[in-house]
Each structure stands twice: as C-alpha cells, then as structure tokens.
Scaffold this active site. Structure first.
Site, mmCIF file in Angstrom:
data_model
loop_
_atom_site.group_PDB
_atom_site.id
_atom_site.type_symbol
_atom_site.label_atom_id
_atom_site.label_comp_id
_atom_site.label_asym_id
_atom_site.label_seq_id
_atom_site.Cartn_x
_atom_site.Cartn_y
_atom_site.Cartn_z
ATOM 1 N N GLN A 1 1.949 -5.968 -3.354
ATOM 2 C CA GLN A 1 2.386 -6.114 -1.961
ATOM 3 C C GLN A 1 3.667 -5.290 -1.748
ATOM 4 O O GLN A 1 3.839 -4.277 -2.395
ATOM 5 C CB GLN A 1 2.589 -7.579 -1.572
ATOM 6 C CG GLN A 1 1.297 -8.387 -1.476
ATOM 7 C CD GLN A 1 0.724 -8.805 -2.809
ATOM 8 O OE1 GLN A 1 1.389 -9.458 -3.591
ATOM 9 N NE2 GLN A 1 -0.505 -8.447 -3.080
ATOM 10 N N ASP B 1 0.804 -1.227 0.000
ATOM 11 C CA ASP B 1 0.000 0.000 0.000
ATOM 12 C C ASP B 1 0.837 1.277 0.000
ATOM 13 O O ASP B 1 0.427 2.307 0.558
ATOM 14 C CB ASP B 1 -0.984 0.005 1.195
ATOM 15 C CG ASP B 1 -1.869 -1.217 1.207
ATOM 16 O OD1 ASP B 1 -2.221 -1.687 0.114
ATOM 17 O OD2 ASP B 1 -2.209 -1.706 2.304
ATOM 18 N N GLY C 1 -4.624 -4.164 -3.884
ATOM 19 C CA GLY C 1 -5.618 -3.130 -4.141
ATOM 20 C C GLY C 1 -4.835 -1.888 -4.499
ATOM 21 O O GLY C 1 -4.204 -1.297 -3.642
ATOM 22 N N HIS C 2 -4.812 -1.555 -5.779
ATOM 23 C CA HIS C 2 -4.003 -0.427 -6.239
ATOM 24 C C HIS C 2 -4.927 0.721 -6.636
ATOM 25 O O HIS C 2 -5.732 0.592 -7.558
ATOM 26 C CB HIS C 2 -3.115 -0.862 -7.418
ATOM 27 C CG HIS C 2 -2.074 -1.881 -7.027
ATOM 28 N ND1 HIS C 2 -1.182 -2.427 -7.902
ATOM 29 C CD2 HIS C 2 -1.776 -2.424 -5.815
ATOM 30 C CE1 HIS C 2 -0.383 -3.278 -7.251
ATOM 31 N NE2 HIS C 2 -0.745 -3.297 -5.983
ATOM 32 N N LYS D 1 1.716 2.261 -5.078
ATOM 33 C CA LYS D 1 2.265 1.731 -6.342
ATOM 34 C C LYS D 1 1.352 2.051 -7.530
ATOM 35 O O LYS D 1 1.810 2.482 -8.569
ATOM 36 C CB LYS D 1 2.449 0.199 -6.233
ATOM 37 C CG LYS D 1 3.442 -0.210 -5.155
ATOM 38 C CD LYS D 1 3.527 -1.711 -5.005
ATOM 39 C CE LYS D 1 2.283 -2.336 -4.394
ATOM 40 N NZ LYS D 1 2.056 -1.999 -2.964
#
Ligand code: GDP
Ligand code: IMO
Ligand code: MG
Length: 438
Positions: free
Chosen positions: A230, A18, A45-46, A21
């Site tokens: 990640q 988080d 979750g980007h 990215k």
C-alpha cells in the site's frame, strides 16, 4: 559474532499505493540477503517485468526472482492461504519454485473465507460511503487481530479445526447483524473446502518465528530489505482515514511487522510516481477528471493489478508527499513512471492547498475533502521519449529541472528514476561521494 550495526533498509510507498514498489524491490534484491514483507496482505498487487515476462505478486515478497535471496512473509502480514496457494502455483508453473526460498511467520494472521464475506457485507452496509476495499477481507482480518480473536499461521499446527469453527461461528453472527443474505452461508460452503486444503499446503512451507530469525541474521551481518505494501496515505493512523487500509504502512510498521527495533532501521527508500493515483474512494485533492487525467490513465495503464479497477489520476501532490516524507523519515527518494509524462506539454505540482476560508496551507489537513483547492507550480514538459534512456546523462533538461524542483521541495535526493515497467528501465543517479545503492 553479534553485530549491532547491520540495518534493515525499508522500501515503502509515499502515495496511495501502486507506486511501483514491486519493480524496485526486484531491482534492489541482488544487494540483499533477505527480502521481507511487513504488513498488508493480498490487497497488494506488486508488478514485476523482466525478460518480456510479467508477474503480479500479492503476498509473496518481490525478492524471489533474483539470486539466492531468502524471502520472508513477516508477522505483520495478513495471509489468505487460498490466494497464496494460487500465487505459489502460478509461480511454480512459470519455473519459480518457492519452497526453499520462502519462509512464513507463525505470527502472521490468517484471512478466513468468512473475512472476505464480512468485508463485502461491511462495504454494502456503508452504501455511498463505502471505502472501495479490494474485497480481500483485510479489514475484518486485522479487526480480529486487534480484537484478540485472530487465527495465526502457527495455529494451523495445533487444534486448528476447533479454533476455525469458533471463528466462523462469530463471523456468521456478525454477517447476520450486518444484514447479509442467506447466500453468504452458501457461498461459504463452496469457499471453505478449497480454503482448508490450501491451509494444509501452508504447513509444507517453513513456518518460523520471523522476529527471531531476522534478528539473528542481523547479528550475523546479513542485509535485509523490508518491502512495504500500500502507501503512506493509506496508513491506518495517518492516512486519509477512514478511506485507508487496516495496517500501518509507514516505516514504523516495519518495526512492529517484523519485530526489529527502531535503531535497526537504515535507509528508508520512499517511492512515488511522477504524478499521483488512487484506487477506491476517499479524498484526492489533485485528482483530474479531465482529458489530462485520462491521458495519465491511458499512458500509465492505470488499472488496479488486484481488482482491475480504473485508478483515479492527478498531478503530484507535494503537500501529501512532504507529510509522507516526515512520517517515514525517508532518506532517499525513488521516482517511477516518469515516462508516462513524456508527451505532456506542461507538468503541474501541487505545492500548497487553499482552504475553503481562503487560507493557504502546506500542512496535510485533518479532513482533506473537496473544499481544498490545490495551488500549483507549473513546469515545462520534456516532450521526449525516455523509455530507452540508459543513464541520466541522456535526460532532457526539462526532466532534470523537474527532478531538481522535487528534490528542493522535498529536501531529499532522488536516487533512482524509473522509465518503464521493465527491470532494465531503471536509472541510478549518483553523485561522487555517494555510496552505492542497491
Ligand atoms: P506496486 O503496488 O507499488 O508494486 O505497483 P503496481 O505494480 O501495482 O503498479 C505499478 C504499475 O506500473 C505496474 O503495472 C508496473 O509494471 C508499472 N511500472 C512500474 N514502474 C514503471 C515505470 O517507471 N514506468 C511505467 N510506464 N510503468 C511502470
Ligand atoms: P499495493 O501494495 C492501491 C486501497 C483500496 C481501498 C483501501 C482499503 O499494490 O500498493 P483494503 O482492501 O486494504 O481494505 O482497501 O486501500 N488499497 C490499495 N490501493 N494499492 C494497494 O496495494 C492497495 N491496497 C489497498 O483500494 O481504497
Ligand atoms: Mg499495486
């Protein structure tokens, strides 16, 4: 033409995920012909924000919103067809059709509905010692991959039903052994139909031998940005094991996850937050459980983009960051969420740990447990709102000092500073001799 000098640039997280990215990959996308994800799955979750819109990507690479960049889901990824379909439908509903812009590796592993059930059962069996996974079946899917039992995207094309039934049979026995209740089978029945329909949809995408395609592009001189998921401290080999994810999140994972040789790796962008967060269980030496941690969580909206869980917050940890820089061969740094510290009187940075026997260490230890006490350097905060700044010329002196301090400690330049979630809130820092970035 067969060029041997074209490189794959890699962008990866240096902390516990988080780091921002997705936002930065989107910003850098116009500089690349291809954006490729190399590991992880929908545990990611980007988040991307632009034109007052927000998108959270999980399996789709973050290069889909700018220009004509091709996006590739690489062979190192674990893909859940059902979550993928939902993601694709949401993107299409918002006017972003993917079929011509996205190709999927035939060698990417499939996350079956039963993988999710096994994930939940493994966590329940661990009780207090649970990892706090995202519950997306990541561990079980990679377990099948390494155990040579996995189903891959390419399997959808040949005799899939038989392979699927065999895998489900294996998983159901595993679930029994883990003491999962009979509800699991009932849950499977409801998940399965939708999952199988979604698996059909996958076949309408371009399914490729991504290692061949990517290496052909490189030979043609096309530029590739590899997007990590990640973060380094969640790496299966070098992270805070066992509180990690099940893939190699480090730069080496790009070689194995895309099938590109190490000599093809160019820039390695290491991305970190101006402070630190972690979601799920596991050691976090600089964690703050006081009002300062609360303030970070509040200002930084630190709630997981996948699970909505509150992220644990703390000061930046330079022991862990130096370790991450070393493991990845980072060539340049990117710092995000500096704006979150705008109102802080002082900023701390952990420069070493004191161990339980009183020794000071700057090496990330085998067991980074509660007995470690961070040794902090303290710097003055900038107490200025930075979100609207357009260039580093506007940076307050204290922010420049913080950046210089980090550059000295990490022995690398910080080339990009992010001051807000929006694409536009991104400052590039150049020196005269720099080639352009992005
Ligand atoms: P990723 O998984 O590394 O892509 O990061 P996430 O999207 O899970 O989490 C980063 C969060 O911070 C998202 O909500 C982003 O919109 C947001 N974000 C990214 N960069 C910045 C920044 O510089 N400042 C602020 N305030 N938010 C940011
Ligand atoms: P992005 O790409 C933050 C964490 C989980 C858990 C551990 C194992 O958005 O940075 P898993 O479901 O992978 O088996 O969970 O890893 N985790 C993440 N934390 N960001 C992520 O991805 C994460 N993906 C997994 O919270 O502690
Ligand atoms: Mg995330």
């Amino acid at each position: 033409m067969n060029r041997t000098d074209t490189k794959v640039d890699v962008l990866l997280g240096l902390q516990w995920g988080d780091e921002g990215k997705g936002k930065i990959v989107d910003v850098l996308t116009p500089g690349y012909d291809v954006v490729a994800r190399f590991q992880g799955g929908p545990n990611a979750g980007h988040t991307l924000e632009f034109d007052a819109r927000k998108f959270i990507l999980r399996s789709v690479p973050s290069g889909i919103f700018q220009g004509g960049t091709l996006n590739v889901i690489g062979s190192g990824v674990a893909l859940d067809p059902l979550l993928f379909r939902r993601e694709v439908e949401e993107l299409e509903a918002s006017g972003h059709a993917l079929s011509q812009r996205l190709a999927i590796s035939k060698k990417a592993h499939l996350i079956l509905p039963t993988h999710r059930l096994v994930d939940a059962a493994c966590e329940a069996a661990k009780g207090e010692g649970k990892i706090g996974t995202t519950g997306k079946g990541i561990g079980p899917a990679y377990m099948d991959k390494v155990g040579r039992n996995g189903l891959r995207v390419g399997d959808l094309l040949h005799d899939f039903d038989r392979k699927y039934r065999e895998a489900v049979g294996r998983h159901l026995s595993l679930l029994k052994g883990l003491g999962a209740d009979a509800g699991a089978e009932a849950e499977l029945a409801s998940l399965e139909r939708e999952w199988l329909e979604a698996a059909e949809l996958l076949k309408s995408f371009e399914l490729i031998d991504s290692e061949q395609v990517l290496n052909r592009y490189l030979a043609e001189g096309k530029t590739i940005l590899a997007e990590g998921a990640q973060g380094t401290m969640l790496d299966i080999d070098f992270g805070s094991y066992p509180f990690v994810t099940s893939s190699n999140t480090i730069c080496a994972g790009c070689c194995t996850g895309l099938g590109v040789s190490p000599h093809r790796i160019g820039r390695v962008y290491g991305i970190f937050k101006a402070y630190c967060t972690r979601v799920g269980s596991g050691p976090f030496p600089t964690e703050l459980t006081d009002e300062t941690g609360e303030a970070m969580c509040r200002q930084g909206h630190e709630y997981g983009s996948v699970t909505g869980r509150r992220r644990r917050c703390g000061w930046i940890d330079l022991v862990a960051l130096r370790y991450a820089v070393m493991l990845n061969g980072v060539t340049q740094l990117i710092m995000t969420k500096a704006d979150v510290l705008d109102s802080f009187e002082h900023i701390k940075a952990c420069v070493a740990y004191r161990t339980s026997d009183g020794n000071i260490t700057t090496d990330f230890p085998y067991e980074a447990d509660d007995r470690l006490t961070p040794v902090y350097a303290e710097l003055p905060g900038w107490k200025t709102s930075t979100g609207k700044m357009q260039s580093e010329d506007e940076f307050p002196e204290e922010l420049n000092n913080y950046l210089s301090f980090l550059e000295e400690e990490l022995e690398l330049p910080i080339k990009v500073v992010s001051l807000g979630a929006d694409r536009k809130q991104t400052i590039f820092r150049y020196t005269e001799e720099d080639e352009t970035i992005g």
